[in-house]
Structures are given as C-alpha cells and as structure tokens.
Scaffold this motif. Structure first.
Motif, mmCIF file in Angstrom:
data_model
loop_
_atom_site.group_PDB
_atom_site.id
_atom_site.type_symbol
_atom_site.label_atom_id
_atom_site.label_comp_id
_atom_site.label_asym_id
_atom_site.label_seq_id
_atom_site.Cartn_x
_atom_site.Cartn_y
_atom_site.Cartn_z
ATOM 1 N N TYR A 187 -51.809 3.356 12.380
ATOM 2 C CA TYR A 187 -51.875 1.999 11.826
ATOM 3 C C TYR A 187 -50.491 1.353 11.793
ATOM 4 O O TYR A 187 -50.307 0.218 12.251
ATOM 5 N N PHE A 188 -49.508 2.087 11.251
ATOM 6 C CA PHE A 188 -48.161 1.519 11.172
ATOM 7 C C PHE A 188 -47.507 1.418 12.556
ATOM 8 O O PHE A 188 -46.698 0.514 12.796
ATOM 9 N N ALA A 189 -47.867 2.333 13.466
ATOM 10 C CA ALA A 189 -47.336 2.251 14.831
ATOM 11 C C ALA A 189 -47.863 0.985 15.524
ATOM 12 O O ALA A 189 -47.113 0.279 16.214
ATOM 13 N N ALA A 190 -49.143 0.697 15.344
ATOM 14 C CA ALA A 190 -49.709 -0.531 15.906
ATOM 15 C C ALA A 190 -49.061 -1.751 15.273
ATOM 16 O O ALA A 190 -48.807 -2.766 15.946
ATOM 17 N N GLY A 191 -48.759 -1.646 13.982
ATOM 18 C CA GLY A 191 -48.091 -2.740 13.295
ATOM 19 C C GLY A 191 -46.704 -2.999 13.842
ATOM 20 O O GLY A 191 -46.284 -4.158 13.997
ATOM 21 N N ALA A 192 -45.984 -1.925 14.136
ATOM 22 C CA ALA A 192 -44.644 -2.086 14.708
ATOM 23 C C ALA A 192 -44.725 -2.785 16.068
ATOM 24 O O ALA A 192 -43.900 -3.649 16.399
ATOM 25 N N GLN A 193 -45.746 -2.420 16.856
ATOM 26 C CA GLN A 193 -45.943 -3.057 18.168
ATOM 27 C C GLN A 193 -46.296 -4.537 17.991
ATOM 28 O O GLN A 193 -45.757 -5.404 18.699
ATOM 29 N N TYR A 194 -47.173 -4.818 17.045
ATOM 30 C CA TYR A 194 -47.595 -6.201 16.794
ATOM 31 C C TYR A 194 -46.409 -7.060 16.332
ATOM 32 O O TYR A 194 -46.196 -8.177 16.840
ATOM 33 N N ALA A 201 -46.032 -10.744 10.500
ATOM 34 C CA ALA A 201 -46.391 -9.587 9.665
ATOM 35 C C ALA A 201 -47.731 -8.989 10.090
ATOM 36 O O ALA A 201 -48.656 -9.696 10.497
ATOM 37 N N TRP A 202 -47.834 -7.677 9.933
ATOM 38 C CA TRP A 202 -49.039 -6.916 10.275
ATOM 39 C C TRP A 202 -50.002 -6.854 9.102
ATOM 40 O O TRP A 202 -51.209 -6.964 9.263
ATOM 41 N N PHE A 203 -49.459 -6.695 7.883
ATOM 42 C CA PHE A 203 -50.313 -6.596 6.688
ATOM 43 C C PHE A 203 -49.777 -7.480 5.580
ATOM 44 O O PHE A 203 -48.670 -8.010 5.669
ATOM 45 N N ASP A 204 -50.554 -7.635 4.532
ATOM 46 C CA ASP A 204 -50.241 -8.600 3.479
ATOM 47 C C ASP A 204 -49.170 -8.135 2.518
ATOM 48 O O ASP A 204 -48.245 -8.859 2.189
ATOM 49 N N GLY A 250 -40.443 -4.997 9.272
ATOM 50 C CA GLY A 250 -40.963 -6.364 9.229
ATOM 51 C C GLY A 250 -42.467 -6.475 9.249
ATOM 52 O O GLY A 250 -43.018 -7.556 9.497
ATOM 53 N N GLU A 251 -43.176 -5.366 8.962
ATOM 54 C CA GLU A 251 -44.630 -5.384 9.059
ATOM 55 C C GLU A 251 -45.315 -6.038 7.858
ATOM 56 O O GLU A 251 -46.492 -6.389 7.928
ATOM 57 N N SER A 252 -44.613 -6.182 6.737
ATOM 58 C CA SER A 252 -45.227 -6.741 5.528
ATOM 59 C C SER A 252 -44.973 -8.238 5.414
ATOM 60 O O SER A 252 -43.863 -8.711 5.664
ATOM 61 N N ALA A 253 -46.023 -8.950 4.992
ATOM 62 C CA ALA A 253 -45.870 -10.380 4.706
ATOM 63 C C ALA A 253 -45.258 -10.610 3.335
ATOM 64 O O ALA A 253 -44.967 -11.752 2.978
ATOM 65 N N LYS A 254 -45.082 -9.540 2.566
ATOM 66 C CA LYS A 254 -44.398 -9.572 1.271
ATOM 67 C C LYS A 254 -45.095 -10.490 0.268
ATOM 68 O O LYS A 254 -44.452 -11.184 -0.519
ATOM 69 N N LEU A 255 -46.419 -10.483 0.293
ATOM 70 C CA LEU A 255 -47.203 -11.344 -0.585
ATOM 71 C C LEU A 255 -47.807 -10.521 -1.732
ATOM 72 O O LEU A 255 -48.396 -9.468 -1.499
ATOM 73 N N THR A 256 -47.664 -11.009 -2.944
ATOM 74 C CA THR A 256 -48.257 -10.335 -4.098
ATOM 75 C C THR A 256 -49.748 -10.615 -4.115
ATOM 76 O O THR A 256 -50.176 -11.770 -4.113
ATOM 77 N N ALA A 257 -50.545 -9.547 -4.102
ATOM 78 C CA ALA A 257 -51.992 -9.704 -4.018
ATOM 79 C C ALA A 257 -52.533 -10.605 -5.115
ATOM 80 O O ALA A 257 -52.140 -10.502 -6.277
ATOM 81 N N PHE A 258 -53.420 -11.512 -4.721
ATOM 82 C CA PHE A 258 -54.133 -12.436 -5.599
ATOM 83 C C PHE A 258 -53.237 -13.536 -6.177
ATOM 84 O O PHE A 258 -53.680 -14.290 -7.034
ATOM 85 N N SER A 259 -52.011 -13.633 -5.688
ATOM 86 C CA SER A 259 -51.156 -14.766 -6.068
ATOM 87 C C SER A 259 -51.566 -15.981 -5.248
ATOM 88 O O SER A 259 -52.321 -15.887 -4.267
ATOM 89 N N ASN A 260 -51.047 -17.148 -5.631
ATOM 90 C CA ASN A 260 -51.346 -18.365 -4.868
ATOM 91 C C ASN A 260 -50.836 -18.257 -3.435
ATOM 92 O O ASN A 260 -51.480 -18.722 -2.492
ATOM 93 N N GLU A 261 -49.668 -17.622 -3.280
ATOM 94 C CA GLU A 261 -49.085 -17.469 -1.948
ATOM 95 C C GLU A 261 -49.955 -16.540 -1.078
ATOM 96 O O GLU A 261 -50.116 -16.777 0.124
ATOM 97 N N SER A 269 -52.610 -17.673 8.441
ATOM 98 C CA SER A 269 -52.484 -16.555 9.395
ATOM 99 C C SER A 269 -51.199 -15.775 9.157
ATOM 100 O O SER A 269 -50.493 -15.391 10.094
ATOM 101 N N ALA A 270 -50.899 -15.525 7.880
ATOM 102 C CA ALA A 270 -49.639 -14.877 7.515
ATOM 103 C C ALA A 270 -49.634 -13.387 7.806
ATOM 104 O O ALA A 270 -48.573 -12.764 7.812
ATOM 105 N N PHE A 271 -50.804 -12.800 8.060
ATOM 106 C CA PHE A 271 -50.884 -11.369 8.362
ATOM 107 C C PHE A 271 -52.127 -11.136 9.202
ATOM 108 O O PHE A 271 -53.068 -11.943 9.207
#
Length: 432
Positions: A187-194, A201-204, A250-261, A269-271
């Motif tokens: 999963y993280f290897a695919a994220g690095a490629q993406y 970002a690959w994930f939220d 750089g795989e994380s969108a650095k978003l706090t879950a359930f926040s407005n952001e 399409s942030a992740f």
C-alpha cells in the motif's frame, strides 16, 4: 446506500417467559422481576448519531402495548460518551438501554459491575451464535460477563478514486487494485509511486492508517493485565515507522479526520485512497458530493487482511428500574431482521450471522461506487476478522487524544522520533 423494500423475516422466539425469568438467577438475583403483561412500563433508549431506530421504536410499541419508549438521540459520539461517563459516575441519569460505541467500550467494560449481565437477564432465545463470534466476544468483560448486545460493525475495505489512480498509471479496476492493497508495504509502496508521479497525497491522514494498523495487532496499547505495552510493542513500533516514513515521502494529505478541511478534501481530490469501514461510504457520498459520483470505488481488500473500525453495543445499566424489559428491547433491536431494517434506513452494517446471509443484504448495491455489491463485499470483509483485540481502560483515549495528535505533529514537521516520544509520554500519563 441502497435501500430495501422488504425486511428479513426470522422466527426468533425472544418473548420473555416465566421459565426464562426464573432461570436468570446467579449474580443478578437482585434484578427486579419482569412486569406483568398489562403493567405499563416506560423505557428510555439513548443513542448517538444514526442507529436507524426511528421506525423500529413505534413498531416495538405496537408489538408491546404496555411499553412506552422515549428515545434520547445525540448528534455527536464524543459528547455523548462524556455525558454517559458522567452519569455513570453520578449513579443516575443513564437510559434503560444505553448505546456504547466500540471506541469507548473498554471504559465501560472496566466498570462492568455497573451494568447488567445480558446473558443472565436477557431473553432465553438470544444465543451467542446470533452474532459474528468476534463481535459477541468483544462485548464481554474479563470474567465473561456480557455487557452489551452487538448492533452494527465497521468491516474494513479500501475506497479509492479510480480516475486519480488511472491518471497516475496505476490499476483502477476493483479487482486489479487488490494487489496494491494486499499489505501495508504494498500500500505504501503504491503510494510512493503515486506521489512521485503526481505530486499529490495518497491518503488523508497518518492517524487513520495507524489506528487501523494498531487494531490489527494481537496486542494493542494495553495487554490483558491492563499494562501499557507501547514502549515494547514491536508491532506498534513497526506501524509507526511505516506510517511516518510514508509521511516523509509526501503520501499524507495531513488532514485531521472529520475536520472541515478533511470534509472539503473529498470534493477537492486532496487524496486518492481512504481506509473505508462500511459506514464510511455514507461519509464519502455526503462530502464528495454528486459531482464525484462514479469516480470513487470500493474493493474487497484491505492491507493486512482486514479489520473492524466502529460499531456499537446496547447495554442495560444497573440504574434501570426495568432491566428485564430493557434487555428484551435491546435483544429485539439487535435481532437480524431489525438490523437489516436499520441497514435499510441508515446503512449501519449488521453484525448478526443470519443478517449477513440475507439475500437483501448480499444483493445490495451502491450506484455512487459504480454499482458495487456493497452488501456482499462488506460481509466478506467482516468474516475476515478473527478475534477481537483486547481493549483496556483508556484505550480509546490513547488512540484519539495521544496517538493521533502525535502523528499530526509529525505531519506538521516534528521528527518521527519526537512524535514517538510524545506518544509514549502521553500514553504513560493517561494510564498512570
């Protein structure tokens, strides 16, 4: 979530009888006897967010003319849990049937003496095999006392944006993507490629994946003696290393879950991927909106083989003046046919074995996710969960109030080592 026109009809035989009431002795011998069939009984039911019980309550009252139910419904799970613990400590104010979210169950199990044993006072026809075994077992305290009847569950799959993966040269078909999500390494290897291909970002958020990884371990933050394991738990250390390495790439969108952001991130399409318990489908549809219908997909794969995130239980506190009637109501609400109706109403995925075999559930599809057979998919994922991880007191608080902020600090620039120390120190402070 696709809805159904017909409910599942099962013969369950859960009506209380004089024989079953008499058989409920043992440690609950001081429980009041059941009311007579013509004796008026008022019950309170406390839930949070959406349980899908709005149509079920009047149905139960029609079946039991002497019962009147007041439903206390709270919008948010956090304030609900805080209020519940306050009333539990005060010794008054709890409902006759009190819902408990899976993330706060460990705190309730540590105070099991304040709750009735449903295996003792509940209707005689309610057997353990009504539920998936791991769901039933998680409702017991260390001594085997059954504190709660299971309602819904959150079996884990993976949701992803088909268009974003395809644009990055990655597989996008629900079957073709399964190898990407087979393990956390893949999963993280695919994220690095993406991320290398797109700069996106690959994930939220790191915390969402880390929590899933920790929950898959044989031993989590606390062992069965309620001792903190974090410093010496190699599984937690490995999960931390993998997640923070992905953050550094750089795989994380650095978003706090359930926040407005985070909510806005679905539309923007942030992740590209999202750890996806069954109930997350509704969140994605609401936040991503109609413009993204058909772009999201869900696949029956999850790194590490699966897991559960979310779900609840119905308990009967000893504060109840009508515990046997309360237990019968809780048993009826958690019967397969009622849980199918709750799924029909709100998308809550049932934990009952017969419900998971129901044609209505197995044939359920969701057009937003490309017509995916979501009932069959999540039933398959639910059966991959082997046994519940033991959750000691403050387990949920460690996850929410210590681990997640520690990972957020790494996402904001702190070193992985400093973030880890924050996790260790915070967990120690919370459990000392």
């Amino acid at each position: 979530m696709t809805t159904f026109r017909k409910g599942l009809v099962l013969a369950l035989g859960i009506t209380m009888t004089a024989v079953s009431a008499a058989a409920c002795g043992g440690g609950d011998g001081d429980v009041p006897a059941a009311a007579g069939p013509n004796e008026h009984v008022e019950l309170t039911l406390a839930t949070f967010t959406e349980f899908g019980y709005e149509a079920l309550i009047p149905e139960y009252e029609r079946l039991h003319p002497n019962i009147k139910i007041t439903h206390r419904k709270t919008g948010q799970g956090g304030p609900y849990a805080q209020d519940m613990m306050t009333k539990l400590a005060a010794g008054s104010g709890l409902a006759d049937v009190q819902a408990v979210e899976e993330g706060h169950l460990s705190d309730i199990l540590s105070k099991s003496s304040k709750f009735n044993d449903l295996s003792q006072i509940g209707p005689s026809g309610v057997a353990p095999d009504r539920w998936l075994s791991w769901k039933y077992e998680a409702g017991k305290d260390k001594n085997g006392k059954l504190i709660g009847y299971g309602t819904d569950i959150g079996p884990l799959a993976m949701c992803y944006r088909k268009d974003l993966l395809a644009a990055a040269g990655l597989p996008s078909d629900p079957e073709a993507v399964k190898p990407l999500f087979a393990t956390w390494d893949s999963y993280f290897a695919a994220g690095a490629q993406y991320t290398a291909k797109t700069g996106k970002a690959w994930f939220d958020s790191a915390a969402q994946n880390f929590n899933s990884m920790v929950n898959q371990l044989p031993v989590g933050y606390l062992d069965t003696n309620d001792k903190l394991t974090v410093e010496n738990n190699q599984g937690i250390k490995d999960a931390w290393a993998k997640v923070t390495d992905a953050v550094a790439k750089g795989e994380s969108a650095k978003l706090t879950a359930f926040s407005n952001e985070w909510n806005s991130g679905f539309k923007q399409s942030a992740f590209a991927t999202k750890a996806c318990p069954a109930w997350m489908l509704g969140v994605i549809k609401e936040q991503a909106g109609p413009d993204n219908a058909g772009k999201w997909a869900v696949t029956a794969a999850f790194p590490g083989g699966g897991g559960n995130w979310g779900g609840s239980y119905l308990t009967v506190p000893k504060q109840s003046k009508h515990p046997r009637e309360a237990a019968e109501l809780a048993a009826w609400l958690t019967a397969p046919e009622q849980q199918i109706k709750a799924f029909e109403a709100k998308g809550n995925f049932p934990s009952q074995a017969k419900a998971l075999e129901s044609p209505q559930l197995l044939n359920a599809t969701d057009a937003y996710f490309g017509g995916a057979k979501i009932g069959e998919l999540f039933a398959e994922q639910a059966k991959k969960v082997a046994k519940p991880q033991y959750k000691g007191p403050n387990d949920g608080q460690i996850q929410e109030n210590v681990a997640s902020p520690a990972l957020q600090s790494v996402e904001q620039g702190a070193s992985a080592a400093d973030g880890w120390q924050r996790l260790v120190d915070g967990a120690k402070k919370l459990t000392r």
